[in-house]
Design a protein around this motif. Sequence first.
Motif, PDB file in Angstrom:
ATOM      1  N   GLY A  74      -3.985   2.630  -2.116  1.00 37.04           N
ATOM      2  CA  GLY A  74      -2.978   2.478  -1.066  1.00 37.04           C
ATOM      3  C   GLY A  74      -3.579   2.601   0.324  1.00 37.04           C
ATOM      4  O   GLY A  74      -3.273   1.814   1.223  1.00 37.04           O
ATOM      5  N   LEU A  75      -4.464   3.600   0.488  1.00 29.73           N
ATOM      6  CA  LEU A  75      -5.107   3.763   1.793  1.00 29.73           C
ATOM      7  C   LEU A  75      -6.042   2.591   2.091  1.00 29.73           C
ATOM      8  O   LEU A  75      -6.034   2.048   3.198  1.00 29.73           O
ATOM      9  N   LEU A 112      -3.627   6.365  -4.932  1.00 29.24           N
ATOM     10  CA  LEU A 112      -3.655   6.879  -3.557  1.00 29.24           C
ATOM     11  C   LEU A 112      -4.770   6.230  -2.747  1.00 29.24           C
ATOM     12  O   LEU A 112      -4.549   5.784  -1.611  1.00 29.24           O
ATOM     13  N   CYS A 159       2.042   1.849  -3.508  1.00 26.33           N
ATOM     14  CA  CYS A 159       0.948   2.375  -4.333  1.00 26.33           C
ATOM     15  C   CYS A 159       0.717   3.856  -4.049  1.00 26.33           C
ATOM     16  O   CYS A 159       0.521   4.648  -4.976  1.00 26.33           O
ATOM     17  N   SER A 160       0.739   4.251  -2.791  1.00 27.08           N
ATOM     18  CA  SER A 160       0.541   5.658  -2.441  1.00 27.08           C
ATOM     19  C   SER A 160       1.672   6.539  -2.972  1.00 27.08           C
ATOM     20  O   SER A 160       1.433   7.639  -3.458  1.00 27.08           O
ATOM     21  N   PRO A 162       0.809  -1.231   0.000  1.00 29.61           N
ATOM     22  CA  PRO A 162       0.000   0.000   0.000  1.00 29.61           C
ATOM     23  C   PRO A 162       0.842   1.280   0.000  1.00 29.61           C
ATOM     24  O   PRO A 162       0.479   2.259  -0.661  1.00 29.61           O
ATOM     25  N   GLY A 163       1.949   1.291   0.712  1.00 26.39           N
ATOM     26  CA  GLY A 163       2.819   2.464   0.707  1.00 26.39           C
ATOM     27  C   GLY A 163       3.447   2.711  -0.652  1.00 26.39           C
ATOM     28  O   GLY A 163       3.608   3.855  -1.080  1.00 26.39           O
ATOM     29  N   SER A 201       0.600   6.013   7.763  1.00 27.95           N
ATOM     30  CA  SER A 201       1.568   6.302   6.708  1.00 27.95           C
ATOM     31  C   SER A 201       0.871   6.649   5.397  1.00 27.95           C
ATOM     32  O   SER A 201       1.162   7.666   4.773  1.00 27.95           O
ATOM     33  N   ASN A 202      -0.056   5.813   4.987  1.00 27.62           N
ATOM     34  CA  ASN A 202      -0.739   6.058   3.717  1.00 27.62           C
ATOM     35  C   ASN A 202      -1.662   7.262   3.784  1.00 27.62           C
ATOM     36  O   ASN A 202      -1.814   7.987   2.803  1.00 27.62           O
ATOM     37  N   ASN A 208       0.790   1.560   9.305  1.00 27.95           N
ATOM     38  CA  ASN A 208       0.592   1.456   7.865  1.00 27.95           C
ATOM     39  C   ASN A 208      -0.539   2.376   7.408  1.00 27.95           C
ATOM     40  O   ASN A 208      -0.414   3.077   6.398  1.00 27.95           O
ATOM     41  N   SER A 230      -4.016  -0.462   2.936  1.00 31.55           N
ATOM     42  CA  SER A 230      -3.440  -0.459   4.281  1.00 31.55           C
ATOM     43  C   SER A 230      -4.498  -0.797   5.333  1.00 31.55           C
ATOM     44  O   SER A 230      -4.205  -1.496   6.304  1.00 31.55           O
TER      45      SER A 230
END
Length: 185
Positions: free
Chosen positions: A127-128, A124, A81-82, A78-79, A158-159, A155, A131
């Motif tokens: 990613g969120l 984005l 992807c973000s 996910p990070g 972070s996203n 996680n 996570s």
Amino acid sequence: MDGSDNRLFRFSKPEWLNNSTVRNSGVYAAGALVKFPIYHSMASLFSLGFFFLIDAAAFSHSYRNDSDVHVKFVDWIPGICSALGMLVINSIEKSRLQADSFSYSGNGVAWKARFVLFLGFALLAGGLAGSVTVMVLKYLLKDYELSILYFGIANVISNGLIMLSSIVLWVSQNIEDDYTYNLAL
């Protein structure tokens, strides 16, 4: 509404958004989010987001973590992807979204730019959402204690921070100032 009005949304943009002070304030606010001085050496909200993820990964492999649960590559997807979404969104200029009327790069520049911008926002959001999914499936459903649950919480934080800094930066960089001419006929 006649045929000459080609706006995407029904309501027009407020006049205060065309003010150079508002634009400069947005750029400074994005700079404050990107270069927010926290914990002495943390230089940005974006890097603060990755700090949470790296902190969780380092703690999961430290000697104080006596469990078999660790941050693995699934937690990093996910990070990634973000971060890719942030790069895609901030590579699109607002003028490209309305470029069909005075296109110099060929036909369909605006819809291509809109599609790429959509992909950036989808990265984005993915990613969120990823996570949150990792946190629920890997940490919440297995009923771990709070020190292990921190890996999933970090996680998501972070996203969320990466998404927030990316959106604020793109919006503030693309607000028109007083010296920009509006060529809508």
